[in-house]
Motif scaffolding. Structure first.
Motif, PDB file in Angstrom:
ATOM      1  N   THR A  28      11.204  -5.130   2.651  1.00 52.65           N
ATOM      2  CA  THR A  28      10.274  -4.004   2.741  1.00 52.65           C
ATOM      3  C   THR A  28      10.961  -2.688   3.102  1.00 52.65           C
ATOM      4  OG1 THR A  28       8.687  -5.614   3.551  1.00 52.65           O
ATOM      5  CG2 THR A  28       8.066  -3.301   3.731  1.00 52.65           C
TER       6      THR A  28
ATOM      7  N   THR B 216       0.839  -1.194   0.000  1.00 53.72           N
ATOM      8  CA  THR B 216       0.000   0.000   0.000  1.00 53.72           C
ATOM      9  C   THR B 216       0.870   1.238   0.000  1.00 53.72           C
ATOM     10  OG1 THR B 216      -1.726  -1.133   1.249  1.00 53.72           O
ATOM     11  CG2 THR B 216      -1.764   1.277   1.293  1.00 53.72           C
TER      12      THR B 216
ATOM     13  N   SER C 132       4.061   2.172   2.499  1.00 51.57           N
ATOM     14  CA  SER C 132       3.261   2.615   3.642  1.00 51.57           C
ATOM     15  C   SER C 132       2.777   1.421   4.464  1.00 51.57           C
ATOM     16  CB  SER C 132       2.048   3.413   3.180  1.00 51.57           C
ATOM     17  OG  SER C 132       2.437   4.453   2.321  1.00 51.57           O
ATOM     18  N   ASP C 133       2.453   0.355   3.761  1.00 51.77           N
ATOM     19  CA  ASP C 133       1.896  -0.811   4.443  1.00 51.77           C
ATOM     20  C   ASP C 133       2.150  -2.043   3.600  1.00 51.77           C
ATOM     21  OD1 ASP C 133       0.594  -1.384   6.830  1.00 51.77           O
ATOM     22  OD2 ASP C 133      -0.857   0.225   6.428  1.00 51.77           O
TER      23      ASP C 133
ATOM     24  N   THR D 295      -4.614   7.538  -1.570  1.00 54.33           N
ATOM     25  CA  THR D 295      -4.046   6.195  -1.637  1.00 54.33           C
ATOM     26  C   THR D 295      -3.723   5.897  -3.085  1.00 54.33           C
ATOM     27  OG1 THR D 295      -5.385   5.536   0.244  1.00 54.33           O
ATOM     28  CG2 THR D 295      -4.387   3.781  -1.049  1.00 54.33           C
TER      29      THR D 295
END
Ligand code: ATP
Ligand code: MG
Lengths: 294, 340, 291
Positions: free
Chosen positions: B68, B10, B56-57, B17
């Motif tokens: 990540t 994300t 972000s996620d 978004t």
């Protein structure tokens, strides 16, 4: 432990560290320290007793006759300097924005006053104003504008204006440069459209150039005001506040209070008052010009 | 050597978004194309894989390794940019050799590797030039060279061909395809050009609004579009999507609101097992090998592509046959495909 | 035709206004004391000579100056002129070099990296830029005195750094923002960390802005007066403007000598300004317009 911070955060911290260290130690801390000082009665000749006096330093200065004189002198000096600098700069910018042979040379010359150290500027004009050997007397006499040599800087009515003149000479170039940049950004189409509409040169200046120049003018006004209101060098080298109190400005008062009377408390309080005045004025300028612009 | 797994990836910019909980498993050596309209989040996805945008996620794995939070220079991926991004102050040779130089490879070895890559990309004569002395196609090849010189296991490409003219684009396309065959590395390739996607990809992920709409092979995407968006995004000219005017295949439950899709090329002369549509030819556009025409059938206008030997003329009445099995059926409310 | 006349007329006015005063200073510096104190004045030096400059560079050796039979008094601090010239150079170079290093790294971080506290950092830099010098003088004097740095070159270097850094950081930030972001991305992919991207992409591509920043830092240090006046007290650390100001306020001073000192102080900044005109103008206006 450090893993909480990303590679970006860690690198950035390292990269901004030197600048932040310098700015915090040499700018931010002194400013806060200065506030502390301004709340105390600190006199350097009496180093051990430095009682807390609250805002008394401020009140004392606000009621001081020298402060009132200084505000008046500073205002006159600033208004004259900023006003004339701006008008001159617009003229110079208009001239240098034209395309003609020699334009390059004039652009280079423009940097001459800007690069001149302010102390040399003061020395130079003091020499020009010299009562016996100065250029000013000689030129004016030759042109028949005066009949006798005069002691220009000794004339309380003229001192401030003459200092202003020296300041204007040095400050005009940067103002002109800023305006030239703004002018270059005006689309040629605007002028062509105005020409097609049959506008004269003057009309084009008033209706096309001036409005488009507004952001540049605001910049110049704010910048020149900030510079002028706190200017010090010329006052020290040319008149030292005199004759009498004819050039007794705020920055000169701060200097005298701090480094001649060694009263640091009131000196710091004055510095704060001046800083606040500067911010207030630039804020007003930005509001006045910025809003009509937007 | 490197499979790429995105789990719930994300990206948020403040309140926006850009990419929403994206799941994507790219196999080792696979050529994956991210396809979608402008602003759908392709570049953002690619940059997250590269490490150029903070995630972000979600989680990103290279094989089983969690990368990540790994900064880009530690990820060992190669990337080709739409703007080529050649260092203007370096020569072609220096540009190509730069990644090796950063890895402390000996100068002689760099020179050898650069020469080899230059040979392969036909850049040998240009090695001493600077980027501003090259044409667009040459710059693109230098950018490719800089990417392949390291023999990376992951290649990321962000619309690498979109600044080239049509002919150059075709030859570069086949060059990239050959590279993939030769290197057998994992490729993630971003484009909004469906022809590029269809010719290059092992699998295509069609994106829209930060979400993958369909993930499938080129044939799968084209033959069985998952929804009306995918159906109309691929295919040129666009698929005909109609609520009425096209025959409903027999298996479609009566009473259900559906949209029927007919690819322009899925028509034939009327015949056995075909449903015949009859209409008036409104417009004929010869395309060389084929003819494109607009046929008004009742209320609807269909865009069709037919062999040029049909020799149709504007204004005449034409009967065409449609195979009900080749029609696409979508739910009118959800836009999702309904299979028989 | 009319336009040509107008342009010519205003150009002449402009040149007279801008160059006139400096030319007169120059003319005065090339005259002897007896010539310079003539009434009416000599517009041009009747016997142009470098005697005043020689006097300065023979370390203000007043015996020799007097022996040449030149009338006029040497200022008491004449012997300090040469050391102060050296101090000025030293301070200017240090400030310029440190500026380059500090501003480069900070501007890179602020312009390129998206880090926590980026805004706060930017605002700190901006805020210190608008604080008037005069408000800094008193506290800075106290801080420097408490650090025991009064009357050292180091005190001036640190102070000038604080004065110039906000501006040079700004010049560089606005320049960096014009460098294509994809170049940064490519370098990171190729294997550069932030240090590498700075060294291999931003440093080589921002030469004009670096020159502007260097010039600005040097010129500001060279010309600065107020802080130097307060923070230095003896020839060991005093810079050129301080010594010259001393001459001007000393009524017994020989005019020709002082004017020569003024010419010396004007020369380096003017030469630099002319040589690097393009960069300086771009830097000045970029920094100001963006701020
Ligand atoms: N730095 C940013 N700040 C805010 N929003 C952003 C930023 N970068 C991208 N976006 C938004 O995120 C969305 C996805 O952007 P992205 O660049 O990934 O699109 P794209 O699919 O690559 O489009 P294109 O084909 O035009 O390159 C867009 O809506 C864009 O406006
Ligand atoms: Mg994109």
């Amino acid at each position: 432990m450090l893993a909480r911070f990303s590679y970006d955060d860690r690198s950035a911290a390292l990269l901004v560290l030197p600048v932040m260290a310098v700015l915090l130690v040499v700018a931010a801390f002194p400013i806060l320290y200065s506030f502390w000082v301004s709340l105390h009665d600190i006199v350097l000749t009496r180093p051990l007793r430095r009682p807390f006096v609250g805002l008394e330093n401020y009140w004392r200065m606000l009621g001081d006759a020298r402060f009132h004189t200084a505000v008046l002198r500073t205002t006159v000096y600033t208004v004259v300097t900023v006003g004339v600098t701006t008008v001159l700069a617009v003229g110079v910018a208009l001239l240098l924005n034209e395309n003609f042979r020699g334009n390059k040379l004039l652009n280079t010359l423009l940097l001459l006053p800007w690069a001149t150290p302010s102390i040399v500027n003061g020395l130079m004009w003091k020499w020009i104003y010299d009562p016996t050997y100065g250029l000013l007397n000689a030129v004016l006499l030759k042109l028949g504008l005066i009949e006798h040599y005069r002691a220009w800087l000794g004339d309380p009515d003229l001192t401030l204006l003459l200092i202003s003149n020296a300041a204007i000479w040095k400050q005009m170039p940067l103002a002109a440069l800023l305006l030239i940049v703004t002018m270059k950004a005006i689309p040629d189409d605007l002028y062509r459209a105005a020409k097609v509409d049959g506008a004269t040169v003057v009309q084009r200046f008033v209706h096309v150039t001036l409005p488009a120049l507004r952001p540049g003018l605001m910049l110049v006004l704010v910048y020149e005001t900030m510079i002028s209101i706190r200017h010090f060098d010329l006052f020290l080298i040319m008149t030292q506040g005199g004759p009498g109190d004819a050039s007794y400005t705020l920055s000169w008062l701060i200097y005298v209070e701090t480094f001649r009377s060694l009263r640091f408390g009131t000196g710091a309080a004055l510095s704060y008052l001046l800083a606040m005045l500067t911010f207030l004025l630039s804020w007003l300028f930005i509001r006045a010009f910025g809003e009509r612009n937007g | 050597m490197a499979a790429i797994t995105c789990q719930g990836l994300t990206k948020r910019y403040g309140g926006v978004t850009a990419v929403q909980a994206l799941d994507l498993a790219i196999a080792e050596g696979e050529f994956m194309v991210l396809l979608g309209p402008s602003g759908c989040g392709k570049t953002t996805t690619l940059n997250m894989i590269a490490g150029l945008e903070e995630i972000s996620d979600g989680t990103l794995l290279f094989d089983t390794r969690d990368v990540t939070r790994l900064p880009p220079h530690k990820r060992e991926v190669a990337m080709v940019f739409q703007s080529y991004a050649l260092y203007p102050n370096k020569t072609v040779a220096q540009n190509i050799g730069f990644p090796l130089k950063l890895r402390g490879v000996a100068p002689a070895e760099i020179a050898r590797a650069v020469a080899e890559v230059a040979e392969q990309l036909e850049l040998t004569a240009l090695l001493e030039r600077r980027p501003n002395q090259l044409s667009g196609g040459q710059r693109q090849r230098v950018a490719l060279g800089r990417a392949i010189v390291r023999h990376p296991s992951v290649f990321l490409m962000d619309e690498p061909l979109s600044n080239l003219d049509a002919t150059l684009r075709l030859s570069m396309r086949s060059l990239i395809k050959r590279l993939h065959h030769k290197l057998r590395a994992t490729f993630v390739y971003v484009t909004h050009d469906q022809a590029e996607a269809l010719t290059l990809a092992d699998r295509i992920a069609v994106m829209q609004g930060g979400v993958i709409q369909q993930l499938d092979t080129p044939e799968g995407i084209y033959e069985r579009p998952a929804n009306t968006f995918v159906a109309s995004f691929l295919g040129s000219p666009q698929i005909n999507l109609l609520r009425q005017g096209l025959p409903r295949p027999g298996w479609v439950p009566a009473g259900r609101e559906v949209v029927i899709g007919l690819r322009p090329e899925d028509v034939a002369r009327p015949g056995d097992g075909l449903v015949t549509l009859s209409g008036r030819v409104e417009l004929v556009s010869p395309l060389g090998s084929e003819t494109q025409l607009e046929l008004s059938v009742g209320e609807a206008t269909l865009t069709l592509r037919v062999p040029k030997d049909w020799r149709v003329a504007e204004g005449e009445t034409l009967d065409v046959g449609v195979d009900p099995a080749r029609l696409h059926v979508f739910d009118a409310a959800t836009t999702m495909r309904i299979a028989p | 035709m009319q336009r040509k006349l107008m342009l010519g007329f205003f150009s002449v006015l402009f040149v007279l206004y801008v160059a006139g005063p400096v030319l007169w200073l120059l003319s005065s510096s090339l005259q002897q004391e007896s010539e310079i104190t003539a009434v009416p004045p000599n517009w041009l030096p009747p016997n142009p000579g470098l005697h005043n400059f020689t006097a300065i560079f023979t370390a203000g050796d007043s015996a020799e100056y007097a022996n040449r039979g030149l009338s006029g008094f040497l200022p008491s601090g004449a012997a300090n002129l040469l050391p102060s010239l050296y101090n000025s150079l030293q301070v200017g170079l240090w400030v310029a070099v440190l500026n380059l290093v500090f501003a480069l790294t900070a501007a890179y971080a602020i312009a390129v990296i998206d880090f926590r506290g980026r805004r706060a950092t930017l605002y700190t830099v901006l805020a210190t830029r608008v604080i008037p010098d005069i408000a800094l003088v008193v506290p800075l004097f106290l801080v420097i005195r408490n650090l025991g740095l009064i009357n050292s070159i180091g005190a001036l270097v640190v102070t000038y750094l604080a004065v110039t850094l906000p501006f040079t950081v700004f010049i560089l930030i606005s320049y960096f923002e014009g460098i294509p972001r994809d170049l940064y991305r490519a370098s990171r992919i190729d294997g550069c960390g932030h240090w590498g991207a700075l060294r291999h992409v931003y440093l080589p591509l921002s030469l004009p802005a670096l020159v502007a920043a260097l010039m600005f830092a040097f010129l500001t240090s060279w010309n600065e007066f107020l802080f130097a006046l307060v923070l230095t007290q003896s020839a060991a650390a005093q810079t050129l403007p301080i010594i010259i100001a001393g001459f001007v306020m000393d009524f017994t001073t020989s005019f020709s000598f002082v004017n020569a000192a003024g010419v010396i102080a004007i020369l380096p900044p003017v030469l630099l300004a002319v040589l690097f005109q393009r960069y300086i103008v771009a830097g000045l206006t970029a920094g100001a317009v963006k701020g």
